[in-house]
Structures are given as C-alpha cells and as structure tokens.
Write an enzyme that holds these catalytic residues in place. Structure first.
Site, PDB file in Angstrom:
ATOM      1  N   GLY A 222       0.767  -1.242   0.000  1.00  0.00           N
ATOM      2  CA  GLY A 222       0.000   0.000   0.000  1.00  0.00           C
ATOM      3  C   GLY A 222       0.792   1.282   0.000  1.00  0.00           C
ATOM      4  O   GLY A 222       0.219   2.357   0.170  1.00  0.00           O
ATOM      5  N   GLU A 263       4.449  -6.115   1.804  1.00  0.00           N
ATOM      6  CA  GLU A 263       4.010  -6.696   0.529  1.00  0.00           C
ATOM      7  C   GLU A 263       3.788  -5.590  -0.506  1.00  0.00           C
ATOM      8  O   GLU A 263       2.658  -5.330  -0.920  1.00  0.00           O
ATOM      9  CB  GLU A 263       2.692  -7.457   0.745  1.00  0.00           C
ATOM     10  CG  GLU A 263       2.766  -8.525   1.812  1.00  0.00           C
ATOM     11  CD  GLU A 263       1.382  -8.901   2.366  1.00  0.00           C
ATOM     12  OE1 GLU A 263       0.365  -8.321   1.933  1.00  0.00           O
ATOM     13  OE2 GLU A 263       1.334  -9.773   3.234  1.00  0.00           O
ATOM     14  N   PRO A 264       4.843  -4.916  -0.933  1.00  0.00           N
ATOM     15  CA  PRO A 264       4.646  -3.816  -1.878  1.00  0.00           C
ATOM     16  C   PRO A 264       4.337  -4.312  -3.295  1.00  0.00           C
ATOM     17  O   PRO A 264       5.014  -5.198  -3.808  1.00  0.00           O
ATOM     18  CB  PRO A 264       6.004  -3.101  -1.859  1.00  0.00           C
ATOM     19  CG  PRO A 264       6.986  -4.152  -1.443  1.00  0.00           C
ATOM     20  CD  PRO A 264       6.254  -5.124  -0.577  1.00  0.00           C
ATOM     21  N   ARG A 302      -7.707   1.759 -14.844  1.00  0.00           N
ATOM     22  CA  ARG A 302      -7.634   2.555 -13.622  1.00  0.00           C
ATOM     23  C   ARG A 302      -8.344   3.916 -13.725  1.00  0.00           C
ATOM     24  O   ARG A 302      -9.045   4.300 -12.782  1.00  0.00           O
ATOM     25  CB  ARG A 302      -6.184   2.736 -13.177  1.00  0.00           C
ATOM     26  CG  ARG A 302      -5.460   1.396 -12.901  1.00  0.00           C
ATOM     27  CD  ARG A 302      -4.140   1.546 -12.183  1.00  0.00           C
ATOM     28  NE  ARG A 302      -4.310   1.881 -10.799  1.00  0.00           N
ATOM     29  CZ  ARG A 302      -4.190   3.082 -10.297  1.00  0.00           C
ATOM     30  NH1 ARG A 302      -3.811   4.078 -11.065  1.00  0.00           N
ATOM     31  NH2 ARG A 302      -4.414   3.322  -9.036  1.00  0.00           N
ATOM     32  N   TYR A 306     -11.216   3.776 -11.058  1.00  0.00           N
ATOM     33  CA  TYR A 306     -10.879   4.449  -9.785  1.00  0.00           C
ATOM     34  C   TYR A 306     -10.778   5.972  -9.948  1.00  0.00           C
ATOM     35  O   TYR A 306     -10.301   6.641  -9.039  1.00  0.00           O
ATOM     36  CB  TYR A 306      -9.510   3.975  -9.264  1.00  0.00           C
ATOM     37  CG  TYR A 306      -9.314   2.498  -9.146  1.00  0.00           C
ATOM     38  CD1 TYR A 306      -9.999   1.762  -8.181  1.00  0.00           C
ATOM     39  CD2 TYR A 306      -8.427   1.826  -9.981  1.00  0.00           C
ATOM     40  CE1 TYR A 306      -9.803   0.394  -8.056  1.00  0.00           C
ATOM     41  CE2 TYR A 306      -8.222   0.461  -9.868  1.00  0.00           C
ATOM     42  CZ  TYR A 306      -8.908  -0.248  -8.901  1.00  0.00           C
ATOM     43  OH  TYR A 306      -8.709  -1.596  -8.784  1.00  0.00           O
ATOM     44  N   CYS A 332     -16.357   0.475 -27.170  1.00  0.00           N
ATOM     45  CA  CYS A 332     -17.668   0.963 -27.553  1.00  0.00           C
ATOM     46  C   CYS A 332     -18.535   1.254 -26.321  1.00  0.00           C
ATOM     47  O   CYS A 332     -19.583   0.667 -26.122  1.00  0.00           O
ATOM     48  CB  CYS A 332     -18.332  -0.062 -28.466  1.00  0.00           C
ATOM     49  SG  CYS A 332     -19.679   0.671 -29.362  1.00  0.00           S
ATOM     50  N   GLU A 333     -18.033   2.067 -25.463  1.00  0.00           N
ATOM     51  CA  GLU A 333     -18.778   2.718 -24.385  1.00  0.00           C
ATOM     52  C   GLU A 333     -17.855   3.803 -23.847  1.00  0.00           C
ATOM     53  O   GLU A 333     -16.698   3.889 -24.263  1.00  0.00           O
ATOM     54  CB  GLU A 333     -19.210   1.745 -23.289  1.00  0.00           C
ATOM     55  CG  GLU A 333     -18.120   1.083 -22.493  1.00  0.00           C
ATOM     56  CD  GLU A 333     -18.694   0.246 -21.335  1.00  0.00           C
ATOM     57  OE1 GLU A 333     -19.086   0.840 -20.333  1.00  0.00           O
ATOM     58  OE2 GLU A 333     -18.734  -0.992 -21.467  1.00  0.00           O
ATOM     59  N   TYR A 360      -1.172  -2.999 -11.966  1.00  0.00           N
ATOM     60  CA  TYR A 360      -2.615  -3.110 -12.204  1.00  0.00           C
ATOM     61  C   TYR A 360      -3.030  -2.505 -13.556  1.00  0.00           C
ATOM     62  O   TYR A 360      -4.124  -1.977 -13.697  1.00  0.00           O
ATOM     63  CB  TYR A 360      -3.403  -2.457 -11.051  1.00  0.00           C
ATOM     64  CG  TYR A 360      -2.955  -2.903  -9.682  1.00  0.00           C
ATOM     65  CD1 TYR A 360      -3.264  -4.185  -9.223  1.00  0.00           C
ATOM     66  CD2 TYR A 360      -2.172  -2.078  -8.866  1.00  0.00           C
ATOM     67  CE1 TYR A 360      -2.818  -4.613  -7.964  1.00  0.00           C
ATOM     68  CE2 TYR A 360      -1.730  -2.502  -7.615  1.00  0.00           C
ATOM     69  CZ  TYR A 360      -2.057  -3.766  -7.176  1.00  0.00           C
ATOM     70  OH  TYR A 360      -1.624  -4.186  -5.943  1.00  0.00           O
TER      71      TYR A 360
HETATM   72  N1  LLP Z   1      -1.013  -7.066   0.132  1.00  0.00           N
HETATM   73  C1  LLP Z   1      -2.328  -7.308   0.053  1.00  0.00           C
HETATM   74  C2  LLP Z   1      -2.929  -8.255   0.980  1.00  0.00           C
HETATM   75  C3  LLP Z   1      -3.109  -6.649  -0.919  1.00  0.00           C
HETATM   76  O1  LLP Z   1      -4.406  -6.873  -0.982  1.00  0.00           O
HETATM   77  C4  LLP Z   1      -2.484  -5.742  -1.811  1.00  0.00           C
HETATM   78  C5  LLP Z   1      -3.245  -5.075  -2.846  1.00  0.00           C
HETATM   79  C6  LLP Z   1      -1.102  -5.528  -1.697  1.00  0.00           C
HETATM   80  C7  LLP Z   1      -0.398  -6.192  -0.709  1.00  0.00           C
HETATM   81  C8  LLP Z   1      -0.341  -4.601  -2.590  1.00  0.00           C
HETATM   82  O2  LLP Z   1      -0.812  -3.279  -2.508  1.00  0.00           O
HETATM   83  P1  LLP Z   1      -0.009  -2.124  -3.286  1.00  0.00           P
HETATM   84  O3  LLP Z   1       1.354  -2.031  -2.654  1.00  0.00           O
HETATM   85  O4  LLP Z   1       0.056  -2.502  -4.721  1.00  0.00           O
HETATM   86  O5  LLP Z   1      -0.820  -0.885  -3.071  1.00  0.00           O
HETATM   87  N2  LLP Z   1      -6.102  -2.367  -8.482  1.00  0.00           N
HETATM   88  C9  LLP Z   1      -5.958  -1.284  -7.536  1.00  0.00           C
HETATM   89  C10 LLP Z   1      -5.140  -1.686  -6.343  1.00  0.00           C
HETATM   90  C11 LLP Z   1      -5.724  -2.873  -5.632  1.00  0.00           C
HETATM   91  C12 LLP Z   1      -4.827  -3.384  -4.561  1.00  0.00           C
HETATM   92  C13 LLP Z   1      -5.284  -4.737  -4.098  1.00  0.00           C
HETATM   93  N3  LLP Z   1      -4.490  -5.262  -3.043  1.00  0.00           N
HETATM   94  C14 LLP Z   1      -5.350  -0.090  -8.248  1.00  0.00           C
HETATM   95  O6  LLP Z   1      -5.040  -0.184  -9.430  1.00  0.00           O
HETATM   96  O7  LLP Z   1      -5.206   0.988  -7.637  1.00  0.00           O
END
Ligand code: LLP
Length: 404
Positions: A222, A263-264, A302, A306, A332-333, A360
């Site tokens: 995150g 968990e990046p 995205r 979002y 086509c939307e 993503y």
């Molecule tokens: N660990 C867990 C348990 C997670 O659910 C996620 C992301 C991560 C780590 C990695 O998070 P990050 O470091 O990438 O922020 N598709 C969305 C983001 C969804 C994230 C889902 N879980 C987007 O494009 O913003």
C-alpha cells in the site's frame, strides 16, 4: 543512478513491437527495491512483492533475481511464482475468501500462508493442528488508502478477521494448538500517511502477547507512489525509522525481536511501466477536443474504475504548443483516460505514453470488444525484450466451444 527511458527508446519499441504496447523498465524496479532495502537496513524486514500488480513471468524472475520474495493472492499466482523459481519459503500466500482446498494445496507446496477467516482457520486447525505454522490476517478497523475501492481495513471491509473477534481466534488457537507465527494487516493501497502503519503496529503491540509462537508482523503493502508531477509518495525513510523504533519497543517490552514483512506491489512496479498507444482519430464534439487512441479501458482500466490520474505525454510532438485534449479509447462505451488534459499538439498517428502503468495495468486488462491484449516488453540491460506477444485472433477463440 537510475535514468528514465527516453522518448527515442519508447518510439523504437513502439515501432518494433507495434502499439498498444506495455514497456517495463527493469532498472526502475531495481531502483525502487533498493530504496526499500536501503531505508530498512536497520530493521529485520522481509519484502514480498505483491505480484497481483504484474505477474508476467519474466518480470517475476527479474524481481526474484533482486533478492525480493513474493506475495500471492491466488493459488495460481503461487504456481506462477514457483515456476519463476521462488523457493516456497520465500512465497507468501495471503488468501481471502478462498475455498479450503486452495489452502491445502498451499500447504502441500510448502509456502507461507495468511488465513483471513475464522472458518478457514477452524478447518486449518482440524487438518493440521500445530504441524504447519500459519499467519492470520486481521481486520483492524482503520480507514486508509487512496479511495474507498482500494481501502481494505475499514470496519465494513470483507478482508481479515475483525480484531474484536480475538476471543474466537484464541479459542481456535487453544483447541487445535495452532502455531500462529504471523499477524497480518493490510489496510489499503496508496497510503501516504506513515502513521497508518504505526496504528497497525500499535494493534500488533496489543495482540502480540496472546501469540506465543509469533515470529513476523506483516504490515501488507500500500505504499503510495507519485502519479502526478511533484506529488509525494510514502516517505519510506521515515516509515523505516518509525518501524525501527517500534520494534525496539517490542523487544524492550516482550524481550522478543520480531521480523517485519511488507508486501509492496505498486511501489515496485507502478512507475516502471508505460503503456504506449497511437492516436487513431481526432475529433471535436461540442467543446471537447477528443484524441482517440488504439487502446482503452480494456488495457488500462484505472482511470475509469478508480478515477485514477495517469500522466500522459505526447512523445511524437514534444515541443509543439499546448492544447487541451480529452483522451479516449476505442471501446464501444464511455472510455476516457483523461478529460481536458493539456498536451503538446496531438496529431493523428502520434504516440501517447500513459505513465505509472506498471501496476494493475496489463494485469486488469481484458479482451472486451474482442480486442487483443497488448504486447509486453521488458527493457533490461539497455535492450528491449519481448516478454509477451500481442494476442492474435486464435487467442480470442481459445477455450470456446463452437456448437453447430
Ligand atoms: N497485500 C495485500 C494483501 C493486498 O491486498 C495488496 C493489494 C497488496 C499487498 C499490494 O498493494 P499495493 O502495494 O500494490 O498498493 N487495483 C488497484 C489496487 C488494488 C490493490 C489490491 N491489493 C489499483 O489499481 O489501484
């Protein structure tokens, strides 16, 4: 020191492999990983790349070569990670809402597991008792993250076991003599405020004495990356300092040195990725100048999903005067990448680059409108390597069964 890919290289890649095409810059991934490891030198930290952000096997192999571990969110990601050469002990499977059979497979494969429901924890206890160490994912009741869709720690979220159900967790621990080695909390994506991680650490601090086998505290992913020019991401150095201090407090209070796991996903691969598309059509409807490209939300969802901002550059006409364009796809939307975005004059045939598309992007792509998924290229050691071919018609028919 890392230098971004210049426009000539991007143009050459577009020329060689066609458009739309995803390009990932290996050096940038390495640079991001190094920032993390450097910041956390004083901490017993392990990093698990959240591969849901981008699972291409060549990217995974590259990330493994850097010395990074891997976090998976499905059993198939675990299989891909193994195929990419990760040792089972360096694989973490943070499950959510899954059938118990997947957990059994993960146990057979020997990977680390975080369980996120009381029901699966009970089944786990019945099957394995104290014989397989396991982590548990907790729901902390913390609102964090860039927007509601990517916030996972608030009280109404489906993720994890609510911390107020601690007694039920402890009852299972006792009944099955579970060996709970880890506590896990991931509160969301795009968390800029370092103190969110400290709130998580405070919860771990309260809970730690209940879990005698505890080895690791997993703070999830995150970290925010800058999407706009001059935007700030998460201050990794500050975070590392604060984590170091809190670990010290754990040690002083409980006489135990814990590992911290992260968990990046975005942090490692977002900025390393660009999507290059070509302008098919220019048109003016009402007051809007539309630049329509040969891509769409089927390749980068995205912005539509979002309301995410992705920087766009026109690499074919860098010095022209600035005009405003609403950049749209060919789906086509309604399929808008950006509204009224100032860009150097755009002409049909120009190449537009969508930045921060490494995480993503391709991964959330689809064949909607029977469009092909783009090719993927990894730029590594000053060379472009094709790491996934563009789809072709046969890919669209694959698995379909044609009835007479
Ligand atoms: N660990 C867990 C348990 C997670 O659910 C996620 C992301 C991560 C780590 C990695 O998070 P990050 O470091 O990438 O922020 N598709 C969305 C983001 C969804 C994230 C889902 N879980 C987007 O494009 O913003």
């Amino acid at each position: 020191m890392f230098t971004p890919l210049d426009n000539n290289i991007l143009q050459e890649i577009a020329h060689t492999y066609g458009t739309p095409v995803y390009v990932y810059h290996a050096e940038k991934i390495a640079d991001q990983f190094q920032q993390l490891t450097t910041a956390f030198t004083g901490v017993n930290a392990r990093f698990f790349y959240a591969c849901k952000a981008l699972t291409n096997i060549s990217v995974l192999k590259y990330i493994r070569s850097l010395g990074c571990n891997i976090d998976c969110s499905s059993i198939n990601e675990v299989h891909i990670a193994l195929k990419a050469g990760f040792e089972p002990t360096n694989i973490l499977y943070t499950s959510n809402g899954i059938a118990f059979e997947e957990i059994q497979t993960a146990v057979e494969l020997g990977v680390n597991i975080n369980i996120d429901s009381l029901s699966n924890l009970e089944k786990f206890g019945k099957s394995y008792g104290p014989n397989y160490p396991v982590g548990i994912r907790l729901l902390p009741n913390i609102m964090a993250g860039g927007n509601l869709k990517i916030s996972t720690g608030h009280e109404n979220s489906k993720f994890g076991i609510p911390i107020y159900q601690l007694n039920q967790i402890l009852a299972l621990l006792k009944k099955y003599e579970l060996c709970i080695t880890g506590l896990h909390i991931h509160t969301g994506s795009e968390i800029k405020d370092v103190d969110v991680f400290m709130k998580v650490a405070d919860i771990f601090f309260e809970l730690a004495p209940h879990f005698p086998d505890l080895v690791f505290l997993d703070m999830g992913g995150g970290f925010k990356v800058p999407y706009k020019e001059n935007e700030q991401g998460t201050d990794i150095n500050l975070l590392a300092k604060k984590v170091e201090a809190i670990l010290h407090k754990f040690d002083e209070t409980y006489g135990k040195k814990f590992q911290v796991w992260f968990e990046p996903g975005k942090f490692l691969v977002s900025e390393a990725g660009n999507l290059i598309a070509q302008v098919n059509v220019l048109k003016t409807n009402a007051n809007l100048n539309f630049a329509g490209v040969n891509s769409g939300f089927n390749h980068l969802i995205r912005p539509m999903f979002y309301d995410a901002y992705h920087q766009i550059t026109n690499i074919s006409n860098t010095k022209a005067s600035i005009k405003e364009y609403t950049v749209v796809g060919n789906i086509c939307e309604t399929d808008t990448f950006a509204w009224n975005r100032p860009l150097p004059e755009v002409r049909e045939g120009d190449l537009l680059v969508f930045h921060n598309a490494g995480a993503y992007g391709f991964e959330m792509g689809s064949n909607y409108n029977a469009r092909f998924l783009p090719a993927q290229v990894l730029y590594k050691d000053n060379q472009a390597h094709l790491i996934r071919k563009r789809d072709e018609l046969a890919d669209l028919y694959r698995n379909q069964i044609e009835l007479d």
